[in-house]
Design a protein around this motif. Structure first.
Motif, PDB file in Angstrom:
ATOM      1  N   LEU A 313      53.652  50.535 102.553  1.00  0.00           N
ATOM      2  CA  LEU A 313      54.687  49.504 102.546  1.00  0.00           C
ATOM      3  C   LEU A 313      55.217  49.254 101.133  1.00  0.00           C
ATOM      4  N   ARG A 314      54.394  49.525 100.117  1.00  0.00           N
ATOM      5  CA  ARG A 314      54.856  49.376  98.732  1.00  0.00           C
ATOM      6  C   ARG A 314      55.985  50.356  98.404  1.00  0.00           C
ATOM      7  N   ARG A 315      56.020  51.477  99.101  1.00  0.00           N
ATOM      8  CA  ARG A 315      56.999  52.519  98.787  1.00  0.00           C
ATOM      9  C   ARG A 315      58.416  52.114  99.147  1.00  0.00           C
ATOM     10  N   LEU A 316      58.577  51.158 100.042  1.00  0.00           N
ATOM     11  CA  LEU A 316      59.892  50.848 100.601  1.00  0.00           C
ATOM     12  C   LEU A 316      60.692  49.974  99.649  1.00  0.00           C
ATOM     13  N   GLY A 317      61.759  50.518  99.115  1.00  0.00           N
ATOM     14  CA  GLY A 317      62.642  49.770  98.232  1.00  0.00           C
ATOM     15  C   GLY A 317      62.202  49.812  96.786  1.00  0.00           C
ATOM     16  N   GLY A 318      63.149  49.568  95.902  1.00  0.00           N
ATOM     17  CA  GLY A 318      62.824  49.412  94.488  1.00  0.00           C
ATOM     18  C   GLY A 318      62.853  50.681  93.677  1.00  0.00           C
ATOM     19  N   THR A 319      62.887  51.856  94.298  1.00  0.00           N
ATOM     20  CA  THR A 319      62.931  53.116  93.559  1.00  0.00           C
ATOM     21  C   THR A 319      63.967  54.029  94.198  1.00  0.00           C
TER      22      THR A 319
END
Length: 448
Positions: A313-319
């Motif tokens: 879930l950390r991977r979703l968005g922001g990069t």
């Protein structure tokens, strides 16, 4: 035509002739969490199984959590007596293992196709979806793409270290897409590709990705959805083994570095009829629009499959190229569902949301369920990102919210199986709660 047992027996005997030094074969299957479980069989006993002797493993091995433990899920695990369930050998998957210190073989096993398949086994879930599509005259062609990171073999107080550049012995700590990185890490990458090929996996393109030590491997398009998912699963196992042999760690962890891009599982899917016509390209590509709409409708309800753990879930968005909403677009890598430029014969969707550590059988099953739902509902999708950069619908980014959204969605329950959905959601809920039980050092720094 040979019977299944005769074909398997011939496969085992040919393997023994070609690899007389192999005494044991690992019989393996993927559990709900995406880890392999199984048994190591003497090769002479394997020949008896191929000839028709029963092959049984505990049914509840499929239910193992991320750390390998069992959770109480309904009556499973602790109130059912831990029964055995039949498995079968998957033809064509008996191959040598080259990354172990001793000669070894491995072969996939599954409950699908047995007299009483396990309803919540990932391969069985996908097999059911594919069979339903086959009866409707729909034949998917599938290609997976997997991103992964290389790390130094030694951890630093439990934390990953950048891999050492074998030419300079410096840490490969710079984000870059430079093709020279393929040469600098050529020995290990070439071994990974050759090993995968020896496993029967159709490897195509190798790419140096943006993250330091990050690479992507593409597989060929396959008209057997089960085999395509087998390739993705087996590649993860062999790649980790080959990396260790070369002094590295390979990981498909979704977000190992907050400051660098995560690793995704991109899945290309096209749909054909029995005559080989691309169903998505018919009627001015209207079925493509319907299929996209179906994918986007079910996407928020399949998030525990696409992002199966806290780190994913950390991977979703922001990069770069990581979607924050359910969206689609033509040649747009910011979209969850991308439509690559192609001729009508090869028109397809590319589903980009799943993390690299997701279960490939379940990811493909969820994507196909979305496509099927869209073709049935015949709804038009929201505007593509090419027309409106703010287009998209929200999806849950907290695990417990995602589990609730999945468990009570009737279309998902109908398409993937109610028993599977209940078991899977409870497994993810228990994994999340177990993850929360450990106090991180950060909490002491902040609150002690």
């Amino acid at each position: 035509m040979k019977s299944p047992s005769a074909t398997l027996l011939a496969e085992v005997r040919t393997f023994r002739q070609n690899h007389p030094d192999v005494r044991y074969v690992d019989l393996i299957a993927l559990d709900i969490a995406g880890h392999f479980y199984g048994k190591r069989y003497p090769v002479d006993m394997l020949e008896k199984v191929a000839a028709g002797s029963p092959l049984k493993l505990p049914q509840n091995a499929v239910l193992l959590g991320a750390q390998g433990g069992l959770f109480k899920i309904g009556d499973y695990c602790f109130n059912d007596g831990d029964p055995d369930a039949n498995r079968r050998l998957v033809p064509g998957t008996l191959k040598p293992v080259s990354w172990e210190s001793q000669p070894l073989g491995q072969m996939l096993i599954s409950s699908d196709g047995t007299e009483a398949p396990i309803e919540f086994e990932p391969r069985e879930v996908l097999a059911n979806v594919l069979e339903r599509l086959r009866l409707k005259g729909i034949h998917p062609v599938v290609a997976f793409e997997l991103e992964f990171y290389l790390f130094d073999k030694k951890l630093d107080n439990g934390l990953p270290q950048f891999p050492r550049d074998p030419l300079s012995d410096d840490a490969d700590d710079r984000p870059t897409l430079h093709i020279e990185r393929l040469s600098r890490f050529g020995d290990v990458l070439d071994d990974m590709a050759q090993t995968a090929t020896a496993q029967g996996i159709d490897i195509t393109v190798i790419t140096a990705e943006i993250g330091p030590g990050q690479f992507e491997i593409n597989f060929g398009h396959c008209d057997d959805g089960l085999r395509a998912a087998d390739w993705a699963a087996l590649f993860c196992r062999s790649t980790r083994g080959v990396a260790l042999k070369h002094g590295y760690r390979a990981s498909f962890m979704a977000k190992p570095y907050l400051q660098f891009p995560g690793s995704g599982m991109h899945v290309h899917v096209s749909l054909y009829d029995g005559a080989g016509n691309n169903l998505l390209a018919a009627h001015q590509q209207q079925p493509l629009r319907h299929a996209v709409a179906g994918c986007l409708a079910l996407l928020p309800h399949c998030m525990p499959i696409f992002a199966p753990n806290h780190n994913a879930l950390r991977r979703l968005g922001g990069t770069v190229n990581a979607a924050t909403r359910a969206s689609w677009g033509f040649e747009d890598r910011d979209a969850c569902v991308r439509i690559p430029e192609s001729d009508p014969r090869n028109l397809r969707i590319e589903h980009r949301l799943a993390s690299a550590d997701a279960n490939p059988y379940l990811v493909l099953a969820a994507i196909l369920a979305g496509l099927e739902h869209g073709l049935e509902a015949r709804q038009d999708p929201i505007a593509p990102l090419n027309e409106d950069r703010s287009s998209g619908t929200d999806f849950p980014v907290e695990m417990l919210d995602a589990v609730r959204a999945m468990q009570h969605q009737q279309v998902v329950r109908d398409k993937l199986g109610a028993e599977f959905v209940d078991v899977y959601c409870e497994n993810k809920r228990q994994d999340h709660l177990a993850f929360q039980q450990e106090i991180h050092a950060r909490e002491y720094r902040w609150f002690l």
